[in-house]
Design an enzyme around this catalytic site. Sequence first.
Site, PDB file in Angstrom:
ATOM      1  N   ASP A   1     -31.530  29.309 -30.307  1.00 55.07           N
ATOM      2  CA  ASP A   1     -32.775  29.276 -31.145  1.00 55.07           C
ATOM      3  C   ASP A   1     -33.067  30.592 -31.655  1.00 55.07           C
ATOM      4  OD1 ASP A   1     -33.357  30.468 -28.750  1.00 55.07           O
ATOM      5  OD2 ASP A   1     -35.032  29.101 -28.276  1.00 55.07           O
TER       6      ASP A   1
ATOM      7  N   ASP B   1     -32.881  18.471 -29.440  1.00 57.06           N
ATOM      8  CA  ASP B   1     -32.758  19.114 -27.988  1.00 57.06           C
ATOM      9  C   ASP B   1     -34.016  19.030 -27.405  1.00 57.06           C
ATOM     10  OD1 ASP B   1     -34.335  21.220 -29.765  1.00 57.06           O
ATOM     11  OD2 ASP B   1     -34.425  22.056 -27.565  1.00 57.06           O
TER      12      ASP B   1
ATOM     13  N   CYS C   1     -22.569   7.305 -14.063  1.00 60.77           N
ATOM     14  CA  CYS C   1     -22.677   8.633 -13.786  1.00 60.77           C
ATOM     15  C   CYS C   1     -22.269   8.840 -12.459  1.00 60.77           C
ATOM     16  CB  CYS C   1     -23.975   9.153 -14.182  1.00 60.77           C
ATOM     17  SG  CYS C   1     -25.167   9.114 -13.102  1.00 60.77           S
TER      18      CYS C   1
ATOM     19  N   HIS D   1     -27.470  12.570 -13.967  1.00 60.51           N
ATOM     20  CA  HIS D   1     -27.769  11.092 -14.393  1.00 60.51           C
ATOM     21  C   HIS D   1     -28.564  11.223 -15.918  1.00 60.51           C
ATOM     22  CE1 HIS D   1     -29.345   7.110 -14.734  1.00 60.51           C
ATOM     23  NE2 HIS D   1     -30.591   7.678 -14.968  1.00 60.51           N
TER      24      HIS D   1
HETATM   25 ZN   LIG Z   1     -26.484   7.452 -13.496  1.00 58.84          ZN
END
Ligand SMILES: [Zn+2]
Length: 374
Positions: A91, A265, A305, A334
């Site tokens: 940025d 973002d 994950c 996660h």
């Molecule tokens: Zn997860």
Amino acid sequence: MSLTFDVLGRDGTARRGRIKTAHGTIETPAFMPVGTAGTVKAMMPASVATTGAEIVLGNTFHLMLRPGAERVATLGGLHKFMNWPGPILTDSGGFQVMSLSDLRKITEEGVAFRSHIDGARLTLTPERSIEIQHLLDADITMSFDECTTWPVAEDAAAQSMRLSMRWAEMGKRAFTERPGYGLFGIVQGSIFPKLRAESVKALADIGFDGYAVGGLAVGEGQDRMFETLDFTLPQMPQDRPRYLMGVGRPADIVGAVKRGIDMFDCVMPTRAGRTAQAFTRRGELNLRNARHRDDPRPIDEHCDCPACHDHSRAYLHHLIRSEEILGAMLLTWHNLHYYQDIMRGLRGAIEQGALGDWTAAFEKEQELGDVPPL
Ligand SMILES: [Zn+2]
């Protein structure tokens, strides 16, 4: 020259694209995790890549103050410094410097401010912002702009936007074109259609490698944000990537992709991960809550994950209650994984011309809410 962008497919106004930069390819729509100070907080760079992220964001303001752009350049640039070999967007520093409301003064030339770290008097100009981003070796450099405050009157929004457009032109002149590197302009104008149109035209006349929509997600609410995108996006160049800055929650991203945004973002998935919040297919949940204390199930049984694959809600709850660092690490992982799952889903749906069905299923699952307690 510059970076390339190809639109590979469309579904309505949504686009499936590919950006090629000096440090690799970005499949769009893309979500960029925020690596403020040269680190995506609580994540190893290789773990960030494992979630599917192809580009990360670095903050000019933070890196210029510490460790300093010249130092990063001497050490081989930000990719090498933080060990992220993929594309990096930086940025401009504008957003952070403007938020130092007591410590800064805005003039035509730029912003004078005091460092919050050591009190030093510093100036950030459009040219210096571009130079810093060059020193950091950003694949995508952002124009220095003033993020218009909210709420704002139309005449104040006009003045702010026109200053940003003059700064955009100064920045363009200061930017060194190199193969695989690009400079993005930032559309301002708050929620006012005439101002957004004027800003788009000013930027398109200067000519940028991509165009960001700035000044949203500042408190205007999702309805006004979508309205603003509805009248702004059709006017923006079709053949360049479009980046919605600082957005957002999963439903914001899905709605903006539908309208034709290619890049996002937001600190939300990483920040939430450090405050016990998890984003899931079935909405948001807080692992600090006592209902998870005896729950052997994962956050989401369909998520692969490490937090969901290897650990129970009860364990995550325990880590958070005990203020163990691993709790923040696993929840951040996660959340980033889930955000990238959304992006993978959106890209696949656009490719198959099935975005309408995908979005309906997404909304239905979000509305279900978390699984009932055991
Ligand atoms: Zn997860």
